[in-house]
Write an enzyme that holds these catalytic residues in place. Structure first.
Site, PDB file in Angstrom:
ATOM      1  CG  ASP A  82      -2.062   0.996   1.103  1.00 16.48           C
ATOM      2  OD1 ASP A  82      -2.356   1.418  -0.025  1.00 16.48           O
ATOM      3  OD2 ASP A  82      -2.647   1.361   2.148  1.00 16.48           O
TER       4      ASP A  82
ATOM      5  CG  LEU B 256      -4.632  -7.527  -0.494  1.00 12.62           C
ATOM      6  CD1 LEU B 256      -5.361  -6.969  -1.717  1.00 12.62           C
ATOM      7  CD2 LEU B 256      -4.533  -9.043  -0.569  1.00 12.62           C
TER       8      LEU B 256
ATOM      9  CB  CYS C 230     -25.068 -10.864  -1.820  1.00 12.67           C
ATOM     10  SG  CYS C 230     -24.815 -10.003  -0.243  1.00 12.67           S
TER      11      CYS C 230
END
EC number: 1.17.99.6
Length: 387
Positions: free
Chosen positions: A148, A183, A205
């Site tokens: 990130d 991640l 959904c």
């Protein structure tokens, strides 16, 4: 055992890497190729629509995010990693307990991922250790570790490598781990075997779309970060748009709503690491208590935390919005007077940003803007604002 030169068996090496990763506390790894051309149109359209808001770095690097070999020349594979972050000892009812926090107006709610140690530090250190271990066995090789922290399409790489699929809220989702994980990546010049992607399992959904407090999820996989509470409380450095303040409720750093209602998060896994255990003040503290932190106290409490990056001014801005919402929800609650006094302490703060939000919080209920909706909107990066 060891590998060297042409004697390297890439499949065998990948199995060894999996074992080393588990030993380092990583939850899962995968391997992606570097051809992300099919992701470029979506990225370009997301940026062109301005959905990245004030995250100018998203546009600054353009399509380099979708071109790993341009970011790190020589890259032929990307090793992807999942790191679960629910605190140790988390029980099956954790999502219901988190939703209950949102119904307590006086409680300051910090996103679950941010309650412990800064995940950038935790995951990057483990990925670096994994790369070092690989080098010890096969000899020098080219790599670069990311978490990130660079123009990387993390969710795209994760889904291509089989760590999960992209949910309608844009986050990576796993049948085995829900979405409560971080991640990270290692760009490699090693031609490791690519791991297979998995099918999406969201079906019809739309719980995440319907629950979003600010209707930031415009359509499945299409997020307007400018309305996302995670973006507003973390990335955005200006005033919170008045028409969105009421919907923020008592969320002061990030927002987990779209994850709390996701059926797949009944499979979310607790971390094996103490790093993600909640720190004092970041789970269960009152808004009044946190408004009592001056800048020195804020810096001391957030040492080694992801929260420190927003600084004390934005911290107070977010708390002022939450305080205003609490006072309007429970104007005669026993805690209300203490909350008003805590707000009044910052009425003369040097920052106009803080002063504006304190004035708003202390204002009359009639001054609260009515909730607004984007025409055509539905019922959201860690900030949940990546394309």
């Amino acid at each position: 055992m060891g590998f060297s030169g042409t004697q390297i068996d890439p499949h065998r090496l990948l199995e060894q890497i999996r074992a080393w990763a588990r030993a380092l506390g990583l939850s899962q790894i995968g391997v992606s190729d570097v051809d992300l051309r099919h992701a470029e149109p979506g990225l370009s359209a997301w940026l062109a629509a301005g959905f990245h808001g004030g995250m100018h770095y998203m546009a600054a690097h353009g399509l380099k995010r979708a071109r790993p070999a341009e970011l790190v020349p020589g890259t032929v594979r990307v090793l992807t990693a999942r790191l679960d972050y629910l605190p140790r000892g988390t029980t099956a009812g954790w999502a219901a307990a988190e939703r209950a926090r949102l119904a307590q107006p006086q409680e300051a709610v910090v996103s679950v991922y941010a309650r412990g140690r800064d995940y950038h530090k935790v995951l990057r250190a483990r990925l670096q250790a994994l790369a070092t271990r690989i080098g010890e066995v096969i000899g020098p090789f080219g790599y670069r570790v990311f978490c990130d922290s660079a123009p990387v399409l993390e969710v795209e790489l994760a889904t291509r490598s089989g760590l999960g699929w992209r949910g309608k809220h844009t986050l990576a989702l796993s049948r085995d781990a829900g979405s409560m994980f971080f991640l990270g990546e290692i760009y490699l010049d090693l031609a490791l075997p690519v791991t297979e992607p998995v099918r999406a399992h969201c079906g019809r959904c739309r719980a995440c779309i319907d629950v979003c407090p600010t209707q930031a999820i415009l359509a499945p996989g299409r997020l307007d970060a400018r309305r996302c509470i995670s973006y507003l409380t973390i990335e955005h450095d200006g005033p919170i748009p008045p028409e969105l303040r009421v919907q923020m409720g008592n969320r002061i750093y990030g927002c987990d709503d779209c994850q709390l209602v996701c059926p797949w998060n009944k499979f979310a896994q607790p971390s094996m690491l103490a790093d993600f255990d909640p720190r004092p003040g970041f789970a269960g503290a009152s808004i009044t208590t946190l408004l009592g932190w001056d800048e020195a106290e804020f810096l001391r409490r957030t040492e080694g935390s992801a929260i420190r990056r927003i600084g004390h001014v934005r911290w107070l801005r977010n708390l002022a919005v939450a305080a205003g919402n609490a006072l309007r929800a429970q104007p005669r609650a026993p805690e209300a007077e203490a909350l008003r006094l805590a707000l009044q302490r910052w009425q003369s703060h040097p920052s106009a940003l803080v002063r504006e939000h304190v004035v708003w919080a202390l204002g009359n209920a009639e001054q609260v803007p009515r909730a607004s909706r984007i025409p055509g909107a539905g019922g959201l990066l860690r900030c949940k604002s990546s394309p």
